[in-house]
Design an enzyme around this catalytic site. Structure first.
Site, PDB file in Angstrom:
ATOM      1  CE1 TYR A   9      -4.175  -1.770   0.216  1.00  0.00           C
ATOM      2  CE2 TYR A   9      -2.813  -3.328   1.419  1.00  0.00           C
ATOM      3  CZ  TYR A   9      -3.985  -3.028   0.744  1.00  0.00           C
ATOM      4  OH  TYR A   9      -4.950  -3.998   0.587  1.00  0.00           O
ATOM      5  CG  ASP A  55      -9.845 -15.288   7.034  1.00  0.00           C
ATOM      6  OD1 ASP A  55      -8.807 -15.832   7.457  1.00  0.00           O
ATOM      7  OD2 ASP A  55      -9.841 -14.308   6.262  1.00  0.00           O
TER       8      ASP A  55
HETATM    9  C1  LIG Z   1      -3.594 -11.483   6.425  1.00  0.00           C
HETATM   10  C2  LIG Z   1      -4.959 -12.000   6.270  1.00  0.00           C
HETATM   11  C3  LIG Z   1      -5.423 -12.538   5.046  1.00  0.00           C
HETATM   12  C4  LIG Z   1      -4.576 -12.536   3.798  1.00  0.00           C
HETATM   13  O1  LIG Z   1      -3.426 -13.306   3.907  1.00  0.00           O
HETATM   14  P1  LIG Z   1      -2.194 -13.034   2.896  1.00  0.00           P
HETATM   15  O2  LIG Z   1      -1.205 -14.090   3.269  1.00  0.00           O
HETATM   16  O3  LIG Z   1      -1.728 -11.644   3.168  1.00  0.00           O
HETATM   17  O4  LIG Z   1      -2.712 -13.194   1.514  1.00  0.00           O
HETATM   18  C5  LIG Z   1      -6.703 -13.046   5.010  1.00  0.00           C
HETATM   19  N1  LIG Z   1      -7.499 -13.043   6.093  1.00  0.00           N
HETATM   20  C6  LIG Z   1      -7.091 -12.550   7.274  1.00  0.00           C
HETATM   21  C7  LIG Z   1      -8.009 -12.594   8.451  1.00  0.00           C
HETATM   22  C8  LIG Z   1      -5.820 -11.992   7.405  1.00  0.00           C
HETATM   23  O5  LIG Z   1      -5.434 -11.467   8.573  1.00  0.00           O
END
Ligand SMILES: *Cc1c(COP(=O)(O)O)cnc(C)c1O
Length: 437
Positions: A18, A247
């Protein structure tokens, strides 16, 4: 190369996260890193409060992680995963299946968190396609969520704070529900769940899945919410035939005080994403996990398979170092480490709540957050942190710590003390400086 040369060439050629190319933000040259310290080229040591974005849970340059890499290198650093397999991948899969919530025993290995989210979205969409409901192809996501920077992942990030507004017109249009009310300890009422219940009711015919970061919303605002909310959300999803994607890329492997944040609510999501700390911060790696009935439904659909297969899938170096990291997690007693950090953060950060520029101080697991009223000027405050010997990188109004689990009491006290000192002198000297200057 001389230090100046590195900086000039860096600015000439390399994008940073960014960042502008024409007006590049300052960057500090790291020479090496070990334990909880980054060593700069000019010889200064910085005490690390970031774990390189939640990843280096065992600290830098860990001898056991290095040994795992070296040993695997002797056999092979990489081999394609199409038509081939290897012991590190299998051992890691079994291990992850055993430690994650019940039933998550079908794994897809990829190379970054964003890709793990893409794969999770594909699993959800392919599942409904395979059961003859292809119209269930939209996602529901939480406001203040963050799920990565690739297009599928961007589309489920908060449309406002998600940094991706620019792409709004090119992204698939998903649905968003207000973020759960703040507070890990909050006793949830039906009112708290009403917006979610209503959206699920209205849109279940077109929804494939609800995607959320369980308990801790990370890059979208460092917000904590209650396990009761999560548990009831999981129930609502099941009642409305909408899959749940958790996630856990940021929260996985102990950071929130439970091994996985879903454990706080005692739920097993339909699909789970892991990344960040999975290799102890050594190599980019990620996994998407799901249940047997979902995997088998997809495998019996028209496609006959999950439509994904990245080049570096199941990389043996990453699998081996991930296994070593999981062993360390256990032998280091992560629960004790995280509980200790939590207690120390609570003590050391609490004085900040009395500062007039501080809106809120909160701690969960090994995450400490100081939410300010005003966004900080990143370049200016970062220079102050570096000058005081700590590595902290706020975003906007959020100054936060998520140190490596191996940090000692004395180191954490020092980190917090210096952090509060810098915040105080920053605010003393910044009355006439706008955040953008
Ligand atoms: C960092 C993050 C991602 C993305 O992961 P990258 O390895 O940067 O592609 C997705 N979800 C959450 C909750 C994250 O903290």
């Amino acid at each position: 190369m001389l230090d100046d040369q590195i900086i000039v060439l860096d600015q000439q050629h390399i994008w940073h996260p960014y960042a502008s190319m024409d007006n590049p933000p300052p960057a500090y040259i790291v020479a090496s890193a070990s334990g909880v310290h980054l060593k700069l080229r000019d010889g200064r040591y910085l005490l690390d409060g970031m774990s390189s974005w939640w990843c280096t849970i065992h600290g830098y340059n860990h001898p056991r992680l290095n040994a795992a890499l070296q040993q695997q290198m002797q056999a092979m650093s990489h081999v394609m995963f199409g038509g081939l397999t290897h012991e590190p991948a299998v051992e890691l899969a079994v291990r992850l299946a055993n430690m994650t919530p019940a039933g998550l025993d079908k794994l897809f290995f990829s190379d970054s968190g964003s890709v793990a989210v893409e794969v999770a979205i594909k699993i959800a969409i392919q599942y409904w396609h395979a059961v003859g409901q292809p119209q269930k192809n939209r996602l529901l996501a939480l406001r203040h969520g963050y799920h990565g920077d690739t297009f599928g992942a961007m589309a489920v990030c908060d449309p406002v704070t998600g940094m991706h507004q620019l792409f709004r017109d090119t992204l698939p249009q998903h649905l968003f529900v207000p973020a759960p009310p703040a507070g890990f300890e909050r006793a949830c009422t039906t009112m708290d769940l009403a917006p979610l219940a209503q959206l699920l009711e209205q849109h279940q015919h077109e929804l494939a899945a609800l995607i959320l970061e369980p308990i801790v919303q990370g890059a979208g605002g460092m917000r904590f919410y209650s396990p009761q909310w999560l548990r009831q959300a999981a129930d609502l999803c099941r009642e409305h035939h909408v899959l749940l994607i958790a996630d856990e890329i940021a929260t996985g492997f102990g950071r929130s005080g439970a091994l996985f944040a879903c454990n706080h609510a005692d739920i097993s999501p339909d699909i789970m994403c892991l990344g960040k700390a999975i290799t102890g911060g050594t190599i980019s790696f990620a996994a998407t996990l799901t249940h047997g009935h979902i995997a088998s439904t997809i495998s019996n659909g028209t496609a006959g398979c999950l439509m994904h297969g990245p080049t570096f899938m199941g990389n043996p170096l990453a699998c081996s170092v991930a296994l070593a990291s999981l062993e360390l997690l256990q032998s280091n007693n992560w629960q004790q480490q995280v509980n200790d950090i939590s207690e120390w953060l609570n003590i050391e950060l609490s004085p900040a709540q009395y500062c007039d520029y501080v809106k809120h101080v909160r701690v969960l697991g090994a995450i400490g957050v100081i939410e300010l009223y005003q966004p900080v000027n990143l370049a200016r405050i970062q220079a102050m942190f570096v000058a005081s010997g700590i590595w902290v990188r706020p975003f906007g109004r959020l100054v936060y710590l998520m140190p490596p689990y191996i940090i000692s009491k004395e180191e954490l006290e020092q980190l917090c003390r210096l952090l509060l000192q810098v915040l105080a002198s920053y605010h003393k000297s910044s009355h006439h400086v706008s955040p953008m200057s």
